[in-house]
Design an enzyme around this catalytic site. Structure first.
Site, PDB file in Angstrom:
ATOM      1  N   SER A 106       0.683  -1.138   0.086  1.00 61.60           N
ATOM      2  CA  SER A 106       0.179   0.008   0.047  1.00 61.60           C
ATOM      3  C   SER A 106       0.817   1.228  -0.099  1.00 61.60           C
ATOM      4  CB  SER A 106      -0.995   0.109   1.000  1.00 61.60           C
ATOM      5  OG  SER A 106      -1.981   0.947   0.745  1.00 61.60           O
ATOM      6  N   HIS A 139       3.804  14.346   5.967  1.00 68.68           N
ATOM      7  CA  HIS A 139       3.493  15.979   5.704  1.00 68.68           C
ATOM      8  C   HIS A 139       3.971  16.611   6.773  1.00 68.68           C
ATOM      9  CE1 HIS A 139       0.947  14.546   2.399  1.00 68.68           C
ATOM     10  NE2 HIS A 139       0.434  13.495   3.273  1.00 68.68           N
ATOM     11  N   CYS A 176      -0.963  -3.939   4.060  1.00 70.43           N
ATOM     12  CA  CYS A 176      -1.555  -5.428   4.158  1.00 70.43           C
ATOM     13  C   CYS A 176      -0.434  -6.425   4.031  1.00 70.43           C
ATOM     14  CB  CYS A 176      -2.583  -5.403   2.982  1.00 70.43           C
ATOM     15  SG  CYS A 176      -1.836  -5.329   1.302  1.00 70.43           S
TER      16      CYS A 176
END
Length: 123
Positions: A69, A74, A89
């Site tokens: 994934s 940020h 996952c």
């Protein structure tokens, strides 16, 4: 590894790291290296990354696409704050990645939300 190697089941960590030294939140190359290290140590496979610095005294936005994934960050150096998003996952271990990132950034506090991701028939 084939596209069907991972079931659509995973863990999504949303972490707000605060109390971080501003210099650590401005260094685009160091943040990319840190997230790559965290992904690998968590057992994930990095497919691609893109990181952007908003300027010498400003923050960074970056994302790693993983076979499992993604990881994104940020940063707001002026607030000593970083928002980290880790979704993995398969056998990858997102908590391991978060622990590495939080330790390297020497976060004073980590507010964590954990979301289990799965289709309705697997919930």
């Amino acid at each position: 590894m084939t596209a069907s190697a991972h079931l659509p089941l995973g863990t999504h960590l949303l972490a707000d790291l605060s109390g971080v030294d501003a210099a650590l939140l401005r260094d685009c190359a160091a943040l990319e290296s840190l997230l790559r290290q965290a992904a690998i140590e968590a057992g994930a496979r990095v497919l691609h990354g893109h990181f952007h610095s908003f300027g010498a005294e400003l923050g960074v936005t970056g994302v790693l696409l993983l076979a499992e994934s993604h990881i994104s960050i940020h940063t707001w150096p002026e607030a000593g704050f970083a928002a980290v998003d880790i979704f993995m996952c398969g056998a990858a271990r997102p908590q391991v990645a978060l622990d590495i990132i939080a330790a390297a950034l020497q976060a004073g506090h980590c507010a964590l939300q954990t979301v289990r991701r799965a289709p309705p028939d697997h919930a």
